[in-house]
Design an enzyme around this catalytic site. Structure first.
Site, PDB file in Angstrom:
ATOM      1  N   ASP A  47       0.870  -1.187   0.041  1.00 39.79           N
ATOM      2  CA  ASP A  47       0.183   0.027  -0.074  1.00 39.79           C
ATOM      3  C   ASP A  47       0.902   1.536   0.062  1.00 39.79           C
ATOM      4  OD1 ASP A  47      -2.502  -1.538   0.030  1.00 39.79           O
ATOM      5  OD2 ASP A  47      -2.988  -1.217   2.216  1.00 39.79           O
ATOM      6  N   LYS A  69      -3.536   1.892  -1.934  1.00 40.92           N
ATOM      7  CA  LYS A  69      -4.620   2.238  -1.514  1.00 40.92           C
ATOM      8  C   LYS A  69      -4.389   3.446  -0.505  1.00 40.92           C
ATOM      9  CE  LYS A  69      -7.551  -0.600   0.439  1.00 40.92           C
ATOM     10  NZ  LYS A  69      -6.767  -0.951   1.636  1.00 40.92           N
ATOM     11  N   GLY A 100      -0.182  -1.071   5.856  1.00 39.87           N
ATOM     12  CA  GLY A 100       0.259  -0.323   7.034  1.00 39.87           C
ATOM     13  C   GLY A 100      -0.642  -0.626   8.108  1.00 39.87           C
ATOM     14  N   GLY A 101       0.017  -0.541   9.349  1.00 41.72           N
ATOM     15  CA  GLY A 101      -0.704  -0.831  10.573  1.00 41.72           C
ATOM     16  C   GLY A 101      -1.041  -2.310  10.735  1.00 41.72           C
ATOM     17  N   THR A 130      -1.130  -1.416  14.992  1.00 40.86           N
ATOM     18  CA  THR A 130      -2.114  -0.300  14.632  1.00 40.86           C
ATOM     19  C   THR A 130      -1.725   0.858  14.750  1.00 40.86           C
ATOM     20  OG1 THR A 130      -4.201  -0.314  14.289  1.00 40.86           O
ATOM     21  CG2 THR A 130      -3.743  -0.552  16.501  1.00 40.86           C
ATOM     22  N   ALA A 131      -2.124   1.639  13.971  1.00 36.52           N
ATOM     23  CA  ALA A 131      -1.625   3.240  13.883  1.00 36.52           C
ATOM     24  C   ALA A 131      -2.171   3.809  15.450  1.00 36.52           C
ATOM     25  CB  ALA A 131      -2.418   3.976  13.062  1.00 36.52           C
ATOM     26  N   MET A 176      -8.939  -9.788  30.226  1.00 38.29           N
ATOM     27  CA  MET A 176      -9.119 -10.188  31.649  1.00 38.29           C
ATOM     28  C   MET A 176     -10.636 -10.243  32.048  1.00 38.29           C
ATOM     29  SD  MET A 176      -5.908  -8.013  32.931  1.00 38.29           S
ATOM     30  CE  MET A 176      -6.628  -6.392  32.063  1.00 38.29           C
TER      31      MET A 176
END
Length: 257
Positions: A47, A69, A100-101, A130-131, A176
């Site tokens: 990407d 993208k 990405g991410g 992730t970002a 949890m």
């Protein structure tokens, strides 16, 4: 797996596809597993958000295709990308889709997974930072903090219609929460969730002894009670939890075949 899918798989000898998370941009935030798979790749479809530093780390021998993208400026449509993945898997043994991410957090990895599975193609997901996590950490912002907030919701500011739409069916993930599964279930039902809402309980996630249990919301307390103490567990509530049961059925079908 349908008879048509099994037939397609027998007719064509597809390679394997990895959906790889490239992280928020810093090449040092790539996982070791992502680096290993990238170093072994025959072809990489990447990407626009993949940094030049990460691209420079790819082996020279592999074919590279920029599918580009980015919001408002797509080099290829999502459908075209998915078709290209299938075509690539018919020509190469090791295909990497580099995103990405994280591929499963607003990365359309779920759509690509579904499409590839229609052809019986073996797919492995390699998560990335992730970002939300990477950028917040870079800014020294704790996304969760015991004294300031006990929940985190990730939302997309872009919809398929081009306008922001508040989420109508959010996925709920509980860390949890196994010992409180009964209380959580009662609260969710009280908030209006249907008793048949799909759920997944992931025990020892990512480890060799990982176990994934699937059911519906009304089953969650019993599922949790049976597996209390067998390892760390994550509870996922929402329509996406159905993916886990689909994959279990596919794995069983392949084993029988």
């Amino acid at each position: 797996m349908s008879e048509r899918t099994l037939s397609l798989k027998k007719e064509r000898n597809y390679g394997k596809v990895w959906l790889v998370g490239g992280g928020p941009g810093d090449p040092e935030l790539l996982t070791l597993k992502a680096m290993r798979v990238l170093n072994e790749a025959d072809i990489v479809l990447y990407d626009s958000l993949i940094s030049e530093e990460i691209l420079a780390m790819l082996p020279r021998k592999c074919t590279r295709i920029h599918v580009g993208k980015r919001c408002g400026a797509h080099k290829m449509t999502q459908v075209d990308i998915q078709k290209l993945l299938v075509t690539s898997a018919s020509k190469y043994q090791r295909v990497v889709r580099l995103k990405g991410g994280d591929p499963f957090i607003f990365g359309r990895g779920g759509e690509e997974l579904e499409y590839l599975q229609k052809f019986g193609i073996d797919v492995e997901i390699i998560p990335g930072i992730t970002a939300a996590g990477g950028c917040a950490a870079a800014a020294r912002i704790p996304l969760t903090h015991r004294h300031y907030g006990n929940a985190l919701m990730l939302d997309s500011g872009h919809s398929q219609f081009g306008e922001y739409e508040p989420s109508q069916n959010p996925t709920r993930v509980f860390y949890m929460g196994v010992k409180q599964a009964g209380m959580i279930t009662a609260r969710l039902l009280g908030d209006g969730l249907h008793e048949s809402t799909p759920v997944a309980l992931i025990i020892n996630g990512t480890l060799p002894d990982q176990e994934v249990l699937t059911g519906v919301l009304m089953d969650l307390p019993n599922m949790a009670q049976r597996h209390t103490g067998s390892g760390p567990a994550l509870m996922i509530v929402g329509e996406v939890a159905k993916f886990a049961s689909r994959n279990q059925v596919q794995a069983h079908s392949e084993a029988v075949a």
